[in-house]
Design an enzyme around this catalytic site. Structure first.
Site, PDB file in Angstrom:
ATOM      1  N   ARG A   1      14.626  -0.660   2.415  1.00 39.74           N
ATOM      2  CA  ARG A   1      13.949  -0.201   3.628  1.00 39.74           C
ATOM      3  C   ARG A   1      14.119  -1.259   4.699  1.00 39.74           C
ATOM      4  O   ARG A   1      13.957  -2.451   4.426  1.00 39.74           O
ATOM      5  CB  ARG A   1      12.457  -0.013   3.316  1.00 39.74           C
ATOM      6  CG  ARG A   1      12.085   1.402   2.970  1.00 39.74           C
ATOM      7  CD  ARG A   1      10.669   1.501   2.494  1.00 39.74           C
ATOM      8  NE  ARG A   1       9.692   1.000   3.482  1.00 39.74           N
ATOM      9  CZ  ARG A   1       8.385   1.155   3.340  1.00 39.74           C
ATOM     10  NH1 ARG A   1       7.899   1.770   2.290  1.00 39.74           N
ATOM     11  NH2 ARG A   1       7.561   0.684   4.249  1.00 39.74           N
TER      12      ARG A   1
ATOM     13  N   ARG B   1      10.968  -5.716  -3.774  1.00 40.28           N
ATOM     14  CA  ARG B   1      11.349  -4.302  -3.700  1.00 40.28           C
ATOM     15  C   ARG B   1      12.699  -4.187  -2.970  1.00 40.28           C
ATOM     16  O   ARG B   1      13.578  -3.439  -3.379  1.00 40.28           O
ATOM     17  CB  ARG B   1      10.260  -3.533  -2.940  1.00 40.28           C
ATOM     18  CG  ARG B   1      10.488  -2.051  -2.793  1.00 40.28           C
ATOM     19  CD  ARG B   1       9.189  -1.326  -2.500  1.00 40.28           C
ATOM     20  NE  ARG B   1       8.774  -1.435  -1.102  1.00 40.28           N
ATOM     21  CZ  ARG B   1       7.616  -0.950  -0.623  1.00 40.28           C
ATOM     22  NH1 ARG B   1       6.771  -0.341  -1.417  1.00 40.28           N
ATOM     23  NH2 ARG B   1       7.313  -1.073   0.656  1.00 40.28           N
TER      24      ARG B   1
ATOM     25  N   LYS C   1      -0.110   2.312  -2.814  1.00 36.23           N
ATOM     26  CA  LYS C   1      -0.716   3.603  -2.478  1.00 36.23           C
ATOM     27  C   LYS C   1       0.192   4.756  -2.907  1.00 36.23           C
ATOM     28  O   LYS C   1      -0.256   5.720  -3.528  1.00 36.23           O
ATOM     29  CB  LYS C   1      -0.972   3.700  -0.961  1.00 36.23           C
ATOM     30  CG  LYS C   1      -1.862   2.589  -0.402  1.00 36.23           C
ATOM     31  CD  LYS C   1      -2.141   2.781   1.087  1.00 36.23           C
ATOM     32  CE  LYS C   1      -0.930   2.617   1.977  1.00 36.23           C
ATOM     33  NZ  LYS C   1      -0.505   1.225   2.173  1.00 36.23           N
TER      34      LYS C   1
ATOM     35  N   ARG D   1      -4.510   5.172   9.859  1.00 38.58           N
ATOM     36  CA  ARG D   1      -4.280   3.734   9.981  1.00 38.58           C
ATOM     37  C   ARG D   1      -5.012   3.148  11.172  1.00 38.58           C
ATOM     38  O   ARG D   1      -4.954   1.925  11.384  1.00 38.58           O
ATOM     39  CB  ARG D   1      -2.781   3.473  10.151  1.00 38.58           C
ATOM     40  CG  ARG D   1      -2.051   2.985   8.908  1.00 38.58           C
ATOM     41  CD  ARG D   1      -0.588   2.801   9.276  1.00 38.58           C
ATOM     42  NE  ARG D   1       0.172   1.947   8.410  1.00 38.58           N
ATOM     43  CZ  ARG D   1       0.823   2.361   7.329  1.00 38.58           C
ATOM     44  NH1 ARG D   1       0.763   3.612   6.947  1.00 38.58           N
ATOM     45  NH2 ARG D   1       1.544   1.512   6.630  1.00 38.58           N
TER      46      ARG D   1
ATOM     47  N   ARG E   1       3.472  -6.152   9.588  1.00 36.21           N
ATOM     48  CA  ARG E   1       2.745  -5.017   9.018  1.00 36.21           C
ATOM     49  C   ARG E   1       1.359  -5.433   8.536  1.00 36.21           C
ATOM     50  O   ARG E   1       0.385  -4.699   8.725  1.00 36.21           O
ATOM     51  CB  ARG E   1       3.551  -4.397   7.866  1.00 36.21           C
ATOM     52  CG  ARG E   1       4.660  -3.481   8.358  1.00 36.21           C
ATOM     53  CD  ARG E   1       5.842  -3.416   7.413  1.00 36.21           C
ATOM     54  NE  ARG E   1       5.569  -2.752   6.161  1.00 36.21           N
ATOM     55  CZ  ARG E   1       6.343  -2.868   5.067  1.00 36.21           C
ATOM     56  NH1 ARG E   1       7.417  -3.642   5.103  1.00 36.21           N
ATOM     57  NH2 ARG E   1       6.051  -2.225   3.973  1.00 36.21           N
TER      58      ARG E   1
HETATM   59  P1  ADP Z   1       3.762   0.525   3.876  1.00 36.59           P
HETATM   60  O1  ADP Z   1       2.403   1.044   3.439  1.00 36.59           O
HETATM   61  O2  ADP Z   1       4.509  -0.100   2.765  1.00 36.59           O
HETATM   62  O3  ADP Z   1       3.720  -0.331   5.104  1.00 36.59           O
HETATM   63  P2  ADP Z   1       4.474   3.149   4.936  1.00 36.59           P
HETATM   64  O4  ADP Z   1       5.594   3.899   4.358  1.00 36.59           O
HETATM   65  O5  ADP Z   1       3.100   3.707   4.760  1.00 36.59           O
HETATM   66  O6  ADP Z   1       4.638   1.734   4.302  1.00 36.59           O
HETATM   67  O7  ADP Z   1       4.689   2.940   6.515  1.00 36.59           O
HETATM   68  C1  ADP Z   1       5.877   2.399   7.043  1.00 36.59           C
HETATM   69  C2  ADP Z   1       5.781   2.300   8.578  1.00 36.59           C
HETATM   70  O8  ADP Z   1       5.618   3.626   9.142  1.00 36.59           O
HETATM   71  C3  ADP Z   1       4.586   1.535   9.128  1.00 36.59           C
HETATM   72  O9  ADP Z   1       4.822   0.142   9.163  1.00 36.59           O
HETATM   73  C4  ADP Z   1       4.455   2.151  10.539  1.00 36.59           C
HETATM   74  O10 ADP Z   1       5.460   1.668  11.420  1.00 36.59           O
HETATM   75  C5  ADP Z   1       4.761   3.597  10.291  1.00 36.59           C
HETATM   76  N1  ADP Z   1       3.537   4.387   9.967  1.00 36.59           N
HETATM   77  C6  ADP Z   1       3.260   5.004   8.777  1.00 36.59           C
HETATM   78  N2  ADP Z   1       2.079   5.634   8.819  1.00 36.59           N
HETATM   79  C7  ADP Z   1       1.573   5.409  10.072  1.00 36.59           C
HETATM   80  C8  ADP Z   1       0.372   5.779  10.727  1.00 36.59           C
HETATM   81  N3  ADP Z   1      -0.570   6.511  10.103  1.00 36.59           N
HETATM   82  N4  ADP Z   1       0.194   5.360  12.014  1.00 36.59           N
HETATM   83  C9  ADP Z   1       1.113   4.639  12.640  1.00 36.59           C
HETATM   84  N5  ADP Z   1       2.274   4.247  12.083  1.00 36.59           N
HETATM   85  C10 ADP Z   1       2.504   4.621  10.807  1.00 36.59           C
END
Ligand code: ADP
Length: 192
Positions: free
Chosen positions: A138, A126, A13, A87, A149
């Site tokens: 990360r 990664r 994304k 989400r 996740r």
């Molecule tokens: P990825 O898509 O690779 O999991 P992100 O950078 O989008 O990585 O998100 C990393 C973490 O940040 C998620 O696993 C969650 O803990 C938190 N997070 C990100 N966006 C949200 C959201 N919209 N609602 C709740 N938690 C979020």
């Protein structure tokens, strides 16, 4: 134009959003990036989110909706790309309200179709690449956290596919193609 890029963790994304920022003057709103910035800021919220993120669980709706609200207030000429938000269904409802309040519309929701095992492999790689390049991986890019996740994604985020399908703005593209090919399919969907 305001769009959502939807898909499981590691689907690409952010990579696609970045390209739209460069070519279409859009603003990327990645709640993951915002939360990673918050966790290094030393604030109370930062400490709370760090643990949750490292486990691979979702941060509360209240926190992420607050972050998005702040950014929407700044406006964007080319529109917003929501990446990693919404989400949950509650986040999706909140977004609809925030957009309506500010006189904006949601133009497209593009889902990246991918395969789980490929995703797990991608995030593990990664992490390895980051370490090999002398950077820090990360904290949530490891297999355990990635499995959590993915489970969070299926339980809480995948219902959004039905939600946006019902609203009439869901489109799916093949997320396993090359970065270039995904860009092309995404552009085709947005310009249709
Ligand atoms: P990825 O898509 O690779 O999991 P992100 O950078 O989008 O990585 O998100 C990393 C973490 O940040 C998620 O696993 C969650 O803990 C938190 N997070 C990100 N966006 C949200 C959201 N919209 N609602 C709740 N938690 C979020």
């Amino acid at each position: 134009m305001n769009i959502i890029i939807l898909g499981p963790p590691g689907a690409g994304k952010g990579t696609q959003a970045q390209h739209l920022v460069e070519t279409r003057n859009m603003v990327q709103l990645s709640t993951g990036d915002m939360l990673r910035a918050a966790r290094t800021s030393g604030t109370e919220m930062g400490k709370i989110v760090a643990d949750v993120m490292d486990r691979g669980e979702l941060v509360t709706d209240e926190i992420v909706i607050g972050l998005i609200r702040e950014q929407l207030e700044k406006g964007s000429e080319g529109g917003f790309i929501f990446d990693g938000f919404p989400r949950t269904l509650a986040q999706a409802d909140a977004l609809a309200e925030l957009l309506e309040e500010s006189g904006n519309t949601l133009d497209s929701v593009v889902a990246l179709d991918v395969d789980d095992e490929v995703l797990v492999q991608r995030v593990v790689n990664r992490a390895k690449e980051a370490v090999a390049a002398g950077n820090e991986a990360r904290a949530d890019d490891n297999e355990d956290s990635m499995r959590t996740r993915l489970m969070e994604y299926y339980k809480k985020t995948s219902p959004l596919m039905g939600y946006y399908h019902a609203k009439g703005n869901l489109k799916s593209i093949d997320g396993l193609a090359s970065i270039e090919d995904v860009r092309t399919s995404l552009a085709a969907v947005l310009d249709a």
